[in-house]
Scaffold this motif. Structure first.
Motif, short mmCIF file in Angstrom:
data_model
loop_
_atom_site.label_atom_id
_atom_site.label_comp_id
_atom_site.label_asym_id
_atom_site.label_seq_id
_atom_site.Cartn_x
_atom_site.Cartn_y
_atom_site.Cartn_z
N LYS A 260 0.83 -1.21 0.00
CA LYS A 260 0.00 0.00 0.00
C LYS A 260 0.87 1.26 0.00
O LYS A 260 0.53 2.25 -0.64
CB LYS A 260 -0.93 0.00 1.22
N LYS A 261 2.01 1.19 0.69
CA LYS A 261 2.90 2.35 0.74
C LYS A 261 3.49 2.61 -0.65
O LYS A 261 3.51 3.74 -1.13
CB LYS A 261 4.02 2.09 1.76
N ALA A 262 3.92 1.52 -1.31
CA ALA A 262 4.50 1.66 -2.66
C ALA A 262 3.45 2.26 -3.59
O ALA A 262 3.76 3.09 -4.45
CB ALA A 262 4.96 0.30 -3.16
N ASP A 263 2.20 1.88 -3.39
CA ASP A 263 1.14 2.40 -4.25
C ASP A 263 0.90 3.89 -3.98
O ASP A 263 0.70 4.66 -4.92
CB ASP A 263 -0.14 1.59 -4.06
N ARG A 264 0.93 4.27 -2.71
CA ARG A 264 0.73 5.70 -2.39
C ARG A 264 1.86 6.52 -3.01
O ARG A 264 1.62 7.58 -3.60
CB ARG A 264 0.70 5.92 -0.88
N GLU A 265 3.07 6.00 -2.93
CA GLU A 265 4.20 6.74 -3.50
C GLU A 265 4.07 6.83 -5.01
O GLU A 265 4.31 7.89 -5.60
CB GLU A 265 5.53 6.06 -3.10
N ARG A 266 3.60 5.74 -5.63
CA ARG A 266 3.42 5.74 -7.09
C ARG A 266 2.36 6.76 -7.48
O ARG A 266 2.55 7.56 -8.37
CB ARG A 266 2.97 4.35 -7.56
N SER A 267 1.20 6.75 -6.77
CA SER A 267 0.11 7.64 -7.23
C SER A 267 0.45 9.10 -7.01
O SER A 267 -0.11 9.96 -7.68
CB SER A 267 -1.24 7.25 -6.63
N HIS A 268 1.40 9.40 -6.12
CA HIS A 268 1.85 10.80 -5.99
C HIS A 268 2.72 11.20 -7.18
O HIS A 268 2.68 12.33 -7.63
CB HIS A 268 2.63 11.01 -4.70
N ILE A 269 3.47 10.19 -7.68
CA ILE A 269 4.39 10.49 -8.79
C ILE A 269 3.62 10.60 -10.10
O ILE A 269 3.83 11.50 -10.88
CB ILE A 269 5.48 9.38 -8.89
N VAL A 270 2.68 9.65 -10.33
CA VAL A 270 1.98 9.61 -11.63
C VAL A 270 1.11 10.86 -11.80
O VAL A 270 0.43 11.29 -10.89
CB VAL A 270 1.08 8.34 -11.70
#
Ligand code: DX5
Ligand code: ZN
Length: 224
Positions: free
Chosen positions: A214-224
């Motif tokens: 979930k953390k990796a996903d939060r970091e991804r959605s901030h970048i995208v």
């Protein structure tokens, strides 16, 4: 959009099933993925209604039921009674797929269709407007802990286009070989729901691994 994470209970410790369900309740997991295998459509048998009973009794998250069985239409009502929030059937097992999807919807829950790695996306054209989700198999169904089939990336793109072209609300679920290394990429390519069994339950701390997804996903959605 944040990805929905659906740990597969198939990889849980069945001797401590209640403990593992309670871990999922506490964790950041969104859904619980339930793999039903009949030894006919797939070369393995998983579990049936007695285990569903335990899930229904203890799980506080939606049960995402993936039916890898022939003639799934015979058991839809029983799986709904057993607590399913979503039922996904395989394209390859349903000669009257439209009717089976109607049957699932009539019970008031969500309906999905899954396709095997060799089944082309184009075959979903006329059913996709009626679906809540499409489950793309990224391994051959039947077993946990298999290797992700790389061609799935291409199918994911194709499916996204088909969903858009057909004006469908269907969400895309990816199942098989998903791990912390490929999850962010898959979500960035349009997967809405990720199933993970082995990557979670064979780790030393499954709850922390769920948090890491979930953390990796939060970091991804901030970048995208
Ligand atoms: C495979 C099942 C999957 C499987 C996923 O037939 O449909 O849901 O349990 O397991 P992993 O994440 O271990 O590939
Ligand atoms: Zn599954």
């Amino acid at each position: 959009m944040a990805v929905i994470l659906a740990p597969s209970i198939l990889s849980a410790d069945f001797g401590n099933l209640q403990r593992d369900i309670e871990m999922l309740n506490r964790s950041q997991a969104d859904w619980i993925h339930v793999d039903i295998m009949d030894g006919r459509f797939v070369p393995n048998i998983s579990f049936g209604f007695p285990v569903m009973q335990v899930l229904k009794q203890h799980a506080k998250k939606p049960l995402d039921v993936h039916l890898m069985i022939v003639e799934p239409e015979k058991y839809i009502e029983r799986f709904v009674e057993a607590g399913a929030s979503i039922i996904t059937v395989h394209y390859e097992t349903c000669p009257h797929l439209h009717r089976t999807i109607q049957q699932i919807h009539e019970t008031g829950i969500k309906a999905g269709v899954s396709i095997n790695p060799h089944t082309p996306i184009s075959l979903l054209k006329n059913i996709v407007p009626h679906l809540d989700l499409v489950l793309l198999m990224s391994v051959n169904p039947g077993f946990a802990a298999q290797k992700f089939i790389p061609e799935t990336h291409h199918k994911l793109q194709e499916l996204r286009h088909l969903i858009q072209e057909q004006n469908s609300q269907a969400r895309i679920e990816l199942d098989g070989g998903v791990n912390l290394e490929n999850a962010a990429d898959l979500a960035a390519s349009g997967a809405d729901i990720l199933v993970a069994g082995n990557a979670i339950f064979s780790s030393s701390d499954p709850e922390a691994t769920i948090a890491a997804f979930k953390k990796a996903d939060r970091e991804r959605s901030h970048i995208v």
